[in-house]
Design an enzyme around this catalytic site. Sequence first.
Site, short mmCIF file in Angstrom:
data_model
loop_
_atom_site.label_atom_id
_atom_site.label_comp_id
_atom_site.label_asym_id
_atom_site.label_seq_id
_atom_site.Cartn_x
_atom_site.Cartn_y
_atom_site.Cartn_z
N CYS A 28 -17.10 -25.65 27.73
CA CYS A 28 -16.94 -26.30 29.04
C CYS A 28 -15.48 -26.35 29.47
O CYS A 28 -14.68 -27.08 28.89
CB CYS A 28 -17.53 -27.71 28.95
SG CYS A 28 -17.12 -28.80 30.31
N CYS A 87 -14.18 -29.77 30.62
CA CYS A 87 -14.01 -30.68 29.48
C CYS A 87 -12.60 -30.59 28.93
O CYS A 87 -12.02 -31.60 28.53
CB CYS A 87 -15.02 -30.37 28.37
SG CYS A 87 -16.74 -30.66 28.83
#
Length: 107
Positions: free
Chosen positions: A32, A35
């Site tokens: 991600c 993230c």
Amino acid sequence: MSKVIEIQDSQFNDEVVKANETVLAYFWAPWCGPCRLVSPSVSWVAENYSDRLKVVKLEVDASPDSVATCKVEGVPALRIFKDGNMISSHEGAIGKQGLQDFVESAV
């Protein structure tokens, strides 16, 4: 050293639901991109709010039960728990100031 505690499904109940303090649960994934942008802010919160808040980090692919329990639909995702109940949630990228405001509303 980060004060973020990495946990998995088996520890979720003890570390989050049964915790005596307010808990910020951060759901993330290594694949991600957003993230990677949010993680430093989560670490900052863990350092600066350690007297009022516990911060745990769960990798979504390794923690499917917690993901289902917290109704995580996308990452990064943040959930705040107090007295065993989820009191606040956020999904998607969030800046440091936004994260600080999110945490301040709960502690």
